[in-house]
Enzyme design. Sequence first.
Site, mmCIF file in Angstrom:
data_model
loop_
_atom_site.group_PDB
_atom_site.id
_atom_site.type_symbol
_atom_site.label_atom_id
_atom_site.label_comp_id
_atom_site.label_asym_id
_atom_site.label_seq_id
_atom_site.Cartn_x
_atom_site.Cartn_y
_atom_site.Cartn_z
ATOM 1 N N GLY A 208 -5.880 -2.862 -2.109
ATOM 2 C CA GLY A 208 -5.383 -3.199 -3.326
ATOM 3 C C GLY A 208 -4.027 -3.942 -3.368
ATOM 4 C CG HIS A 209 0.714 -3.670 -2.296
ATOM 5 N ND1 HIS A 209 1.260 -4.263 -3.360
ATOM 6 C CD2 HIS A 209 1.386 -4.444 -0.962
ATOM 7 C CE1 HIS A 209 2.517 -4.943 -3.025
ATOM 8 N NE2 HIS A 209 2.445 -4.945 -1.617
ATOM 9 C CG ASP B 140 -16.958 -0.311 3.366
ATOM 10 O OD1 ASP B 140 -17.571 -0.645 4.659
ATOM 11 O OD2 ASP B 140 -16.890 0.811 2.986
ATOM 12 N N GLY C 139 0.780 -0.542 -0.194
ATOM 13 C CA GLY C 139 1.732 -0.018 -1.321
ATOM 14 C C GLY C 139 2.200 1.064 -0.999
ATOM 15 C CG HIS D 235 24.034 -8.248 -14.028
ATOM 16 N ND1 HIS D 235 25.057 -7.151 -13.731
ATOM 17 C CD2 HIS D 235 23.671 -7.977 -15.418
ATOM 18 C CE1 HIS D 235 25.383 -6.682 -14.741
ATOM 19 N NE2 HIS D 235 24.495 -7.108 -15.896
#
Length: 209
Positions: free
Chosen positions: A14-15, A40, A71, A138
Amino acid sequence: MLESNSIYILGYSGHAYVAIDIALANNLNVKGYFDFKMVDNNPYKIDFLGSEYSVDIRSIVKSDVVFPGIGDNNLRKKAVNFIESNNLNQTTLIDLSASVSLLSSVNKSTLICPNTVVNSMTVIDKGCIINSGAIIEHECKIGEFSHIAPGAVLAGNVRIGINTLIGANAVVREGIKVGNNATVGAGAVVINDISDGEMWVGNPARRIR
Ligand SMILES: CC(=O)SCCNC(=O)CCNC(=O)[C@H](O)C(C)(C)COP(=O)(O)OP(=O)(O)OC[C@H]1O[C@@H](n2cnc3c(N)ncnc32)[C@H](O)[C@@H]1OP(=O)(O)O
């Protein structure tokens, strides 16, 4: 700046899909993936090149770059350590929709996902994920192999340690320090410093481990 326009992905799930989308949007040629076995599900139809431990990855990759598509913080760290120990080229990947201040720095093998903001004088170390829609204000510092999950907000001057997860939609108040190997749950509102290895959840965030 990338010296090559081709990239290999280390780990393909996924990642990695997110990383590949960002690479393609940056006009990189995704030449293939390394993983323990052929997957797969291959939505991007890229070539399986073998396990990085079983092939001579240097002869395949040559002057191109390798990017970790993983991930999990610990596994991504292992992948980046492998990339470094083999002297393979690395890059940062920054989505075109991200806003990254010219006065901020983003180290190698870090992924900056769509619609993120990284404001002035923030320093993000190597192997991190700044996931979709996260806002890093920041003068923040984010240690290597940490993951700021989708929608999380770090207010100004926040310090995040090494290998730490800030969960999706969490908010960390300005000036807060979160240690190494720490976990902040999804949706938490962090108003106290968090020490190494601790897990905090909720609003206001409380320590559960
Ligand atoms: C693109 C992507 O997918 S990026 C991935 C982004 N992922 C995330 O943001 C997920 C972050 N992870 C979490 O929030 C997890 O729930 C964790 C890490 C905080 C805890 O996970 P686990 O260790 O499995 O803990 P578990 O689910 O057993 O919960 C332990 C306790 O904390 C509570 N809890 C867990 N997560 C949260 C949370 N986010 N907010 C409030 N309470 C929580 C549970 O209800 C449980 O309470 P109980 O003991 O009173 O029953």
